[in-house]
Write a protein that holds these residues in place. Structure first.
Motif, PDB file in Angstrom:
ATOM      1  N   ASP A 117      23.472  -7.520   6.353  1.00  0.00           N
ATOM      2  CA  ASP A 117      24.457  -6.846   7.189  1.00  0.00           C
ATOM      3  C   ASP A 117      23.721  -6.015   8.243  1.00  0.00           C
ATOM      4  N   GLU A 118      23.594  -6.585   9.406  1.00  0.00           N
ATOM      5  CA  GLU A 118      22.844  -5.969  10.514  1.00  0.00           C
ATOM      6  C   GLU A 118      21.492  -5.430  10.058  1.00  0.00           C
ATOM      7  N   PRO A 119      20.630  -6.319   9.590  1.00  0.00           N
ATOM      8  CA  PRO A 119      19.355  -5.869   9.035  1.00  0.00           C
ATOM      9  C   PRO A 119      18.390  -5.338  10.081  1.00  0.00           C
ATOM     10  N   THR A 120      18.648  -5.638  11.357  1.00  0.00           N
ATOM     11  CA  THR A 120      17.680  -5.224  12.381  1.00  0.00           C
ATOM     12  C   THR A 120      18.210  -4.093  13.252  1.00  0.00           C
ATOM     13  N   ALA A 121      19.294  -3.453  12.806  1.00  0.00           N
ATOM     14  CA  ALA A 121      19.842  -2.339  13.595  1.00  0.00           C
ATOM     15  C   ALA A 121      18.792  -1.232  13.693  1.00  0.00           C
ATOM     16  N   GLY A 122      18.452  -0.848  14.902  1.00  0.00           N
ATOM     17  CA  GLY A 122      17.495   0.240  15.117  1.00  0.00           C
ATOM     18  C   GLY A 122      16.060  -0.119  14.792  1.00  0.00           C
ATOM     19  N   VAL A 123      15.765  -1.408  14.745  1.00  0.00           N
ATOM     20  CA  VAL A 123      14.410  -1.840  14.381  1.00  0.00           C
ATOM     21  C   VAL A 123      13.686  -2.333  15.634  1.00  0.00           C
ATOM     22  N   GLN A 164       9.354   9.305   2.583  1.00  0.00           N
ATOM     23  CA  GLN A 164       8.014   9.289   3.185  1.00  0.00           C
ATOM     24  C   GLN A 164       7.782   8.025   4.022  1.00  0.00           C
ATOM     25  N   LEU A 165       8.778   7.134   4.048  1.00  0.00           N
ATOM     26  CA  LEU A 165       8.605   5.865   4.757  1.00  0.00           C
ATOM     27  C   LEU A 165       9.143   5.959   6.188  1.00  0.00           C
ATOM     28  N   SER A 166       8.619   5.099   7.061  1.00  0.00           N
ATOM     29  CA  SER A 166       9.155   5.020   8.416  1.00  0.00           C
ATOM     30  C   SER A 166      10.478   4.244   8.368  1.00  0.00           C
ATOM     31  N   GLY A 167      11.220   4.276   9.473  1.00  0.00           N
ATOM     32  CA  GLY A 167      12.507   3.583   9.528  1.00  0.00           C
ATOM     33  C   GLY A 167      12.376   2.089   9.214  1.00  0.00           C
ATOM     34  N   GLY A 168      11.334   1.477   9.799  1.00  0.00           N
ATOM     35  CA  GLY A 168      11.117   0.041   9.578  1.00  0.00           C
ATOM     36  C   GLY A 168      10.795  -0.258   8.125  1.00  0.00           C
ATOM     37  N   MET A 169      10.003   0.612   7.500  1.00  0.00           N
ATOM     38  CA  MET A 169       9.646   0.410   6.080  1.00  0.00           C
ATOM     39  C   MET A 169      10.884   0.533   5.197  1.00  0.00           C
ATOM     40  N   GLU A 224       0.826  -1.221   0.000  1.00  0.00           N
ATOM     41  CA  GLU A 224       0.000   0.000   0.000  1.00  0.00           C
ATOM     42  C   GLU A 224       0.859   1.270   0.000  1.00  0.00           C
ATOM     43  N   HIS A 225       2.157   1.102   0.208  1.00  0.00           N
ATOM     44  CA  HIS A 225       3.066   2.271   0.217  1.00  0.00           C
ATOM     45  C   HIS A 225       3.895   2.338  -1.064  1.00  0.00           C
ATOM     46  N   ARG A 226       3.522   1.542  -2.070  1.00  0.00           N
ATOM     47  CA  ARG A 226       4.404   1.386  -3.236  1.00  0.00           C
ATOM     48  C   ARG A 226       4.560   2.658  -4.067  1.00  0.00           C
ATOM     49  N   HIS A 227       3.656   3.617  -3.886  1.00  0.00           N
ATOM     50  CA  HIS A 227       3.792   4.867  -4.649  1.00  0.00           C
ATOM     51  C   HIS A 227       4.460   5.975  -3.842  1.00  0.00           C
ATOM     52  N   LYS A 228       4.954   5.616  -2.654  1.00  0.00           N
ATOM     53  CA  LYS A 228       5.632   6.618  -1.818  1.00  0.00           C
ATOM     54  C   LYS A 228       7.129   6.642  -2.115  1.00  0.00           C
ATOM     55  N   ARG A 229       7.745   7.788  -1.845  1.00  0.00           N
ATOM     56  CA  ARG A 229       9.199   7.875  -1.954  1.00  0.00           C
ATOM     57  C   ARG A 229       9.831   7.432  -0.644  1.00  0.00           C
ATOM     58  N   ARG A 231      12.666  -2.618   5.310  1.00  0.00           N
ATOM     59  CA  ARG A 231      11.986  -3.662   4.531  1.00  0.00           C
ATOM     60  C   ARG A 231      12.192  -3.437   3.041  1.00  0.00           C
ATOM     61  N   LEU A 232      12.291  -2.172   2.643  1.00  0.00           N
ATOM     62  CA  LEU A 232      12.556  -1.885   1.234  1.00  0.00           C
ATOM     63  C   LEU A 232      13.931  -2.420   0.833  1.00  0.00           C
ATOM     64  N   LEU A 233      14.901  -2.272   1.740  1.00  0.00           N
ATOM     65  CA  LEU A 233      16.242  -2.792   1.441  1.00  0.00           C
ATOM     66  C   LEU A 233      16.188  -4.302   1.221  1.00  0.00           C
ATOM     67  N   ILE A 234      15.357  -4.967   2.023  1.00  0.00           N
ATOM     68  CA  ILE A 234      15.231  -6.422   1.887  1.00  0.00           C
ATOM     69  C   ILE A 234      14.563  -6.765   0.554  1.00  0.00           C
ATOM     70  N   ALA A 235      13.518  -6.012   0.213  1.00  0.00           N
ATOM     71  CA  ALA A 235      12.846  -6.254  -1.075  1.00  0.00           C
ATOM     72  C   ALA A 235      13.826  -6.068  -2.226  1.00  0.00           C
ATOM     73  N   LYS A 236      14.644  -5.024  -2.150  1.00  0.00           N
ATOM     74  CA  LYS A 236      15.628  -4.786  -3.215  1.00  0.00           C
ATOM     75  C   LYS A 236      16.584  -5.968  -3.353  1.00  0.00           C
ATOM     76  N   ALA A 237      16.992  -6.485  -2.212  1.00  0.00           N
ATOM     77  CA  ALA A 237      17.964  -7.591  -2.239  1.00  0.00           C
ATOM     78  C   ALA A 237      17.362  -8.867  -2.819  1.00  0.00           C
ATOM     79  N   LEU A 238      16.010  -8.935  -2.830  1.00  0.00           N
ATOM     80  CA  LEU A 238      15.373 -10.191  -3.240  1.00  0.00           C
ATOM     81  C   LEU A 238      14.682 -10.123  -4.601  1.00  0.00           C
ATOM     82  N   VAL A 239      14.736  -8.971  -5.272  1.00  0.00           N
ATOM     83  CA  VAL A 239      13.987  -8.850  -6.535  1.00  0.00           C
ATOM     84  C   VAL A 239      14.455  -9.866  -7.584  1.00  0.00           C
TER      85      VAL A 239
END
Lengths: 264, 299
Positions: free
Chosen positions: B158-164, B133-138, B125-130, B141-149
């Protein structure tokens, strides 16, 4: 299978990204150059141009237009490519290129063609604005003497300057470095490259110095393509343009191999 | 079958600093391998050489048998990385970012995988946001999506949960477990050792650029930790003599035994009657204890 896909798709997507990038900030990338070209034509071409007599008898406004067209192309190709790299460095996005199977050559050509696309767009707009000014001032429009040569010089010059922009951006460690290159090297070279005057009007010594300015060949190439006049032999200008493109390409390859992809 | 990742005598120097010093280890296909170490241990430098952001000073890195220095485009096609730091993509929205990123990996029409990941990671539901505009957690998650496309065979986190926050961390680890079940090999670095202990089949502990220990998580814990046994007896007993005894106070006694030793063995040695035991508490050693021991042994 995957190797075949890696041949064109990464390049095409990055090129498309570059086009989309500058189209998203169309005010900054297209409208701003349009305004500045119009001001140059109004102030230099029409206002000051009335008191400038060229030895060839040509109108100064007509003389000015090819120079402004090429200046717009070179400036925007350089800015687009360099700001893309610097922006990506700042955002950390440049490392995305490095971790993906994009080759350095693909990145260089995609970003350079993206840069020249913006350069050509600005050059086209400048040319049409110039034509309007010509029609108002002289009662007729300019006809392009050699469209093929015009495309050649715009493409070669634009790609070359985009490649130079990539190299400068890769070696820059801050925004200041990039802006210093633009202000202290690029801008003087463009202004002294014959955009506003013919080097025939300079003392002999400065004419010889001008021959070392690479921009002179691009500007005069475009001027010859449109008006049929040039300070240097057009074929020599074409040869120099190709040599410069080769030099800028080698420089960009070297920069991608040795420059930093890491974020600021 | 070739190892998912094979690192051999890897050295990475930055001028006089040796960030990675003669590191050798492998990651087997389908396993979750934890690369653990304090800040500045050399984890990110090591990862940078795996994904070719940095060139190794010497040594080799192979991904599924292919050397990253010889055929980097092949190895990059098989690898996805979630970097430590958030990447900001200025002009583009999430869907555009993922479309371009797919393209860099040679995939032109990747809408199905992109939408699958967006749904899976709660970003659809956030796919049209820049990004801004996303929260830290989002953003994470975007970084994870990029890594898996591009559906990599090896995923580096590399420390995917830092500050989460804890909830997102939990859901990320669940997703990682799902990925492993689907056959993805995972190399992860994290400072959350309790989570690493639950997730990782094997771990490597790196410190000051050197790999100090590597092995199955359980074996490492057993090797470097002890079990604490606390007993409450029904009556005060006489003074006990046992080499594992650490504390005795009236009816309360404590022992520290090797992780491999059974409680029954201890009771037999001390000749304590099971019927005299009112309460028994066993504190097993943790990965964190083992980690401290390994690092403590080298400082």
């Amino acid at each position: 299978m995957i190797q075949q896909e890696l041949r064109w798709t990464p390049f095409l997507l990055l090129f498309w990204r570059e086009i989309r990038r500058f189209m998203k900030v169309v005010v900054q990338t297209v409208l701003a150059p349009l305004i500045s070209s119009s001001l140059y034509l109004l102030i230099f071409g029409i206002s000051l141009g009335k008191s400038i007599d060229l030895s060839s008898g040509m109108s100064y406004l007509a003389f000015l237009i090819p120079g402004l067209v090429m200046m717009g192309c070179l400036n925007n190709a350089f800015s687009n490519a360099s700001s893309s790299v610097v922006g990506s460095k700042f955002a950390g996005e440049l490392e995305d290129y490095k971790i993906s199977p994009l080759s350095h050559s693909q990145i260089i050509w995609a970003l350079s063609l993206g840069g020249v696309a913006r350069g050509l767009m600005v050059a086209t707009i400048t040319f049409f604005v110039g034509q309007i000014f010509c029609y108002i001032q002289l009662g007729e429009m300019l006809s392009v003497k050699s469209p093929l040569l015009l495309v050649f010089f715009l493409l070669v010059g634009g790609i070359g300057f985009a490649m130079m922009g990539l190299s400068v951006a890769l070696w820059s460690k801050t925004f200041d470095h990039l802006s210093a290159f633009g202000s202290f090297i690029l801008l003087p070279l463009i202004y002294l490259g014959g955009v506003f005057y013919s080097i025939d009007t300079l003392p002999v010594f400065w004419q010889k110095v001008s021959m070392f300015n690479p921009i002179l060949y691009f500007i005069n190439g475009v001027r010859y393509s449109i008006l049929g006049v040039s300070d240097v032999n057009v074929w020599f200008a074409a040869l120099m343009s190709l040599v410069l493109l080769f030099v800028f390409y080698i420089l960009s390859i070297y920069s991608f191999n040795r420059g930093s992809f890491q974020r600021w | 079958m070739a190892d998912a990742l094979e690192i051999l005598n890897l050295v990475k120097k930055y001028d006089s600093l040796i960030a990675v010093n003669d590191v050798t280890f492998n990651v087997k296909p389908g396993e979750i391998f934890g690369l653990l170490g304090p800040n500045g241990a050399g984890k990110t430098s090591l990862i940078s050489t795996i994904v070719t952001v940095e060139k190794p000073t010497s040594g080799s890195v192979k991904i599924f048998g292919t050397d990253v220095s010889v055929q980097p485009r092949v190895t990059k096609s098989m690898t996805g990385i979630v970097p430590q730091e958030i990447v900001n993509h200025g002009f583009f929205n999430i869907e555009e970012i993922l479309t371009f990123h797919s393209g860099y990996f040679g995939i032109r029409n990747n809408k199905t995988q992109i939408h699958f990941l967006l749904h899976k990671l709660g970003l659809f539901e956030h796919r049209h946001k820049r990004v801004k505009q996303l929260s830290g957690g989002m953003k994470r998650r975007l970084l994870i999506a990029k890594a898996l496309v591009h559906q990599p065979k090896l995923l580096i986190l590399d420390e995917p949960t830092a500050g989460v926050d804890i909830e997102l961390r939990q859901s990320l680890w669940e997703f990682v477990t799902e990925l492993r079940k689907s056959g993805v090999t995972i190399l992860l670095t994290t400072h959350y050792l309790e989570e690493a202990e639950q997730l990782c089949d094997r771990v490597g502990i790196i410190h000051q650029g050197r790999l100090r220990r590597v092995g199955p998580t359980k074996e490492l814990i057993d090797e470097f930790t002890q079990r604490n046994i606390n007993l409450v007896l029904s009556k005060t007993t006489g003074s006990l003599t046992n080499k594992y005894l650490t504390h005795q106070d009236q009816n309360k006694v404590s022992f520290q035994i090797p992780s491999t030793m059974k409680v029954g063995e201890l009771l037999a040695q001390t000749q304590l009657n099971v019927s005299d035991i009112v309460d028994l508490q066993i504190n097993e050693g943790s990965l964190e204890d083992a980690f401290r021991r390994v690092l403590g042994g080298v400082e």
